[in-house]
Design an enzyme around this catalytic site. Structure first.
Site, PDB file in Angstrom:
ATOM      1  N   ASN A  53       0.872  -1.175   0.000  1.00 38.10           N
ATOM      2  CA  ASN A  53       0.000   0.000   0.000  1.00 38.10           C
ATOM      3  C   ASN A  53       0.911   1.228   0.000  1.00 38.10           C
ATOM      4  O   ASN A  53       1.505   1.561   1.026  1.00 38.10           O
ATOM      5  CB  ASN A  53      -0.893  -0.027   1.256  1.00 38.10           C
ATOM      6  CG  ASN A  53      -1.709   1.247   1.410  1.00 38.10           C
ATOM      7  OD1 ASN A  53      -1.796   2.065   0.489  1.00 38.10           O
ATOM      8  ND2 ASN A  53      -2.318   1.425   2.583  1.00 38.10           N
ATOM      9  N   LYS A  85       0.162   4.287  -0.303  1.00 36.24           N
ATOM     10  CA  LYS A  85      -0.445   5.479   0.335  1.00 36.24           C
ATOM     11  C   LYS A  85      -0.171   6.726  -0.499  1.00 36.24           C
ATOM     12  O   LYS A  85      -0.124   6.654  -1.728  1.00 36.24           O
ATOM     13  CB  LYS A  85       0.066   5.613   1.778  1.00 36.24           C
ATOM     14  CG  LYS A  85      -0.108   4.342   2.603  1.00 36.24           C
ATOM     15  CD  LYS A  85       0.082   4.567   4.069  1.00 36.24           C
ATOM     16  CE  LYS A  85       0.013   3.252   4.812  1.00 36.24           C
ATOM     17  NZ  LYS A  85       0.017   3.398   6.245  1.00 36.24           N
ATOM     18  N   HIS A  94      -9.723   1.248   4.928  1.00 33.62           N
ATOM     19  CA  HIS A  94      -8.436   1.428   5.621  1.00 33.62           C
ATOM     20  C   HIS A  94      -8.613   2.386   6.800  1.00 33.62           C
ATOM     21  O   HIS A  94      -9.361   3.360   6.720  1.00 33.62           O
ATOM     22  CB  HIS A  94      -7.386   1.959   4.640  1.00 33.62           C
ATOM     23  CG  HIS A  94      -5.996   1.893   5.189  1.00 33.62           C
ATOM     24  ND1 HIS A  94      -5.516   2.823   6.079  1.00 33.62           N
ATOM     25  CD2 HIS A  94      -4.999   0.992   5.005  1.00 33.62           C
ATOM     26  CE1 HIS A  94      -4.271   2.490   6.409  1.00 33.62           C
ATOM     27  NE2 HIS A  94      -3.938   1.388   5.769  1.00 33.62           N
ATOM     28  N   GLU A 130      -6.836   4.684   7.894  1.00 32.59           N
ATOM     29  CA  GLU A 130      -6.534   6.101   7.616  1.00 32.59           C
ATOM     30  C   GLU A 130      -7.720   6.776   6.939  1.00 32.59           C
ATOM     31  O   GLU A 130      -7.965   7.967   7.151  1.00 32.59           O
ATOM     32  CB  GLU A 130      -5.241   6.204   6.785  1.00 32.59           C
ATOM     33  CG  GLU A 130      -4.020   5.922   7.670  1.00 32.59           C
ATOM     34  CD  GLU A 130      -2.798   5.386   6.950  1.00 32.59           C
ATOM     35  OE1 GLU A 130      -2.767   5.382   5.710  1.00 32.59           O
ATOM     36  OE2 GLU A 130      -1.870   4.942   7.653  1.00 32.59           O
ATOM     37  N   GLU A 159      -5.780  -5.202  10.460  1.00 31.18           N
ATOM     38  CA  GLU A 159      -4.796  -4.141  10.642  1.00 31.18           C
ATOM     39  C   GLU A 159      -5.057  -3.443  11.975  1.00 31.18           C
ATOM     40  O   GLU A 159      -5.859  -2.497  12.044  1.00 31.18           O
ATOM     41  CB  GLU A 159      -4.901  -3.119   9.500  1.00 31.18           C
ATOM     42  CG  GLU A 159      -4.530  -3.664   8.148  1.00 31.18           C
ATOM     43  CD  GLU A 159      -3.839  -2.596   7.300  1.00 31.18           C
ATOM     44  OE1 GLU A 159      -2.723  -2.858   6.827  1.00 31.18           O
ATOM     45  OE2 GLU A 159      -4.396  -1.502   7.140  1.00 31.18           O
ATOM     46  N   GLY A 218       2.177   1.983  11.008  1.00 37.32           N
ATOM     47  CA  GLY A 218       3.148   3.082  11.063  1.00 37.32           C
ATOM     48  C   GLY A 218       3.837   3.162  12.417  1.00 37.32           C
ATOM     49  O   GLY A 218       4.317   4.217  12.821  1.00 37.32           O
ATOM     50  N   SER A 270       3.112  -2.550  10.349  1.00 37.94           N
ATOM     51  CA  SER A 270       4.551  -2.630  10.607  1.00 37.94           C
ATOM     52  C   SER A 270       5.166  -3.978  10.230  1.00 37.94           C
ATOM     53  O   SER A 270       6.038  -4.490  10.948  1.00 37.94           O
ATOM     54  CB  SER A 270       4.856  -2.262  12.071  1.00 37.94           C
ATOM     55  OG  SER A 270       4.467  -0.933  12.317  1.00 37.94           O
TER      56      SER A 270
HETATM   57  C1  PEP Z   1      -0.985   0.111   6.304  1.00 43.37           C
HETATM   58  O1  PEP Z   1      -1.234   1.284   6.546  1.00 43.37           O
HETATM   59  O2  PEP Z   1      -1.756  -0.581   5.612  1.00 43.37           O
HETATM   60  C2  PEP Z   1       0.232  -0.437   6.854  1.00 43.37           C
HETATM   61  C3  PEP Z   1       0.248  -1.708   7.078  1.00 43.37           C
HETATM   62  O3  PEP Z   1       1.269   0.433   7.103  1.00 43.37           O
HETATM   63  P1  PEP Z   1       2.703   0.064   7.758  1.00 43.37           P
HETATM   64  O4  PEP Z   1       3.171  -1.201   7.112  1.00 43.37           O
HETATM   65  O5  PEP Z   1       3.566   1.238   7.419  1.00 43.37           O
HETATM   66  O6  PEP Z   1       2.463  -0.088   9.217  1.00 43.37           O
END
Ligand code: PEP
Length: 261
Positions: free
Chosen positions: A9, A11, A95, A97, A171, A177, A216
């Site tokens: 992703n 973003k 998601h 976000e 998630e 993040g 992460s």
């Molecule tokens: C995400 O936002 O889908 C995500 C998994 O981000 P990160 O891997 O940076 O934690």
């Protein structure tokens, strides 16, 4: 047997030049990999570029959302039919976000899932609890509410989603993040819980649905996460911006042995 799936992703990152270099590096690293599915979800404006660079490779591409509307006076919205015209096979939906910054909720997310499936695109439905919900011991309650929102759809749409298929992404918001992912044991227990929820729709649907973990994921922790029986791959944010790190994560999914049922 569920086929592992690793999706990057990207973003709000990238440029034509950066994307081209990154996609070429990923295509080069993955060109002989056929045992797992790999996808990249880019900003809408780069889907045409992805189509140009990823067609005839083993990498799928997708959008990071689709509108709950089909067409009309909805400024700045992009429909599932539109992204399908650019060859998208995947669309992230719900998601955290989007939930946080744009007040999207599960009610809207399930309509987006329906729009994606109607357009022939596999939705990746993201669910997960916040830090506060996690601390309050409410994670499972939150996941159940987010997933069971699918029941608000009409019966025909729900049946269509079940037969076409979707991907679930667990998630935990507190791990996105962040410095650390959920432990493999914790993630496994949540994935098993999600699969159990899916079985309330249909046992076969529950067994065939891939549940990928996001939050992460790194080359260092991917293998331990993907070795868990109900973790069918990953949704990868930051590490997917580095072609080498992303390829290492894909390699971790290669050795994954999903249980057959
Ligand atoms: C995400 O936002 O889908 C995500 C998994 O981000 P990160 O891997 O940076 O934690």
């Amino acid at each position: 047997m569920r086929r592992p799936l690793v999706v990057g992703n990207w973003k709000l990152n990238g440029s034509l030049a950066v994307n081209e270099a990154r996609m070429q590096a990923i295509v080069g690293a993955e060109k002989d990999i056929h045992q797992i599915d790999i996808g990249l979800c880019l900003p809408y404006v780069y889907l045409f570029q992805a189509q140009q660079l990823l067609a005839n490779t083993n990498i799928m591409w997708g959008s990071q959302n689709v509108s709950q509307f089909e067409q009309g006076a909805y400024t700045a919205c992009v429909s599932a039919d539109m992204v399908a015209e650019f060859g998208c096979q995947l669309a992230i939906v719900g998601h955290s976000e989007r939930r946080h910054y744009s007040a999207e909720n599960s009610a809207k997310a399930v309509i987006r899932i329906k729009r994606a499936v109607d357009a022939g695109i596999t939705p990746i439905y993201c669910i997960g609890e916040t830090q506060a919900e996690h601390a309050a011991g409410e994670a499972k309650k939150v996941l159940a509410a987010q997933l069971m929102a699918l029941l608000d759809l009409d019966k025909i749409s729900l049946e269509k989603i079940k037969s076409f298929g979707l991907v679930m992404a667990y998630e935990p918001v507190w791990a996105i993040g962040a410095d650390q992912a959920a432990t493999p044991e914790l993630a496994q227990s949540m994935h098993a819980f999600i699969r159990d929820l899916l079985s309330k729709f249909d046992a076969e649907f529950a067994q065939k649905t891939r549940i990928i973990y996001g939050g992460s994921v790194t080359p260092e922790n991917a293998k331990a996460l993907f070795n868990m029986p109900d973790i069918d791959g990953g949704l990868v944010g930051r590490a997917s911006l580095d072609a080498h790190a992303f390829s290492s994560i894909c390699a971790a999914a290669l050795n994954y042995q999903a249980p057959s049922n």
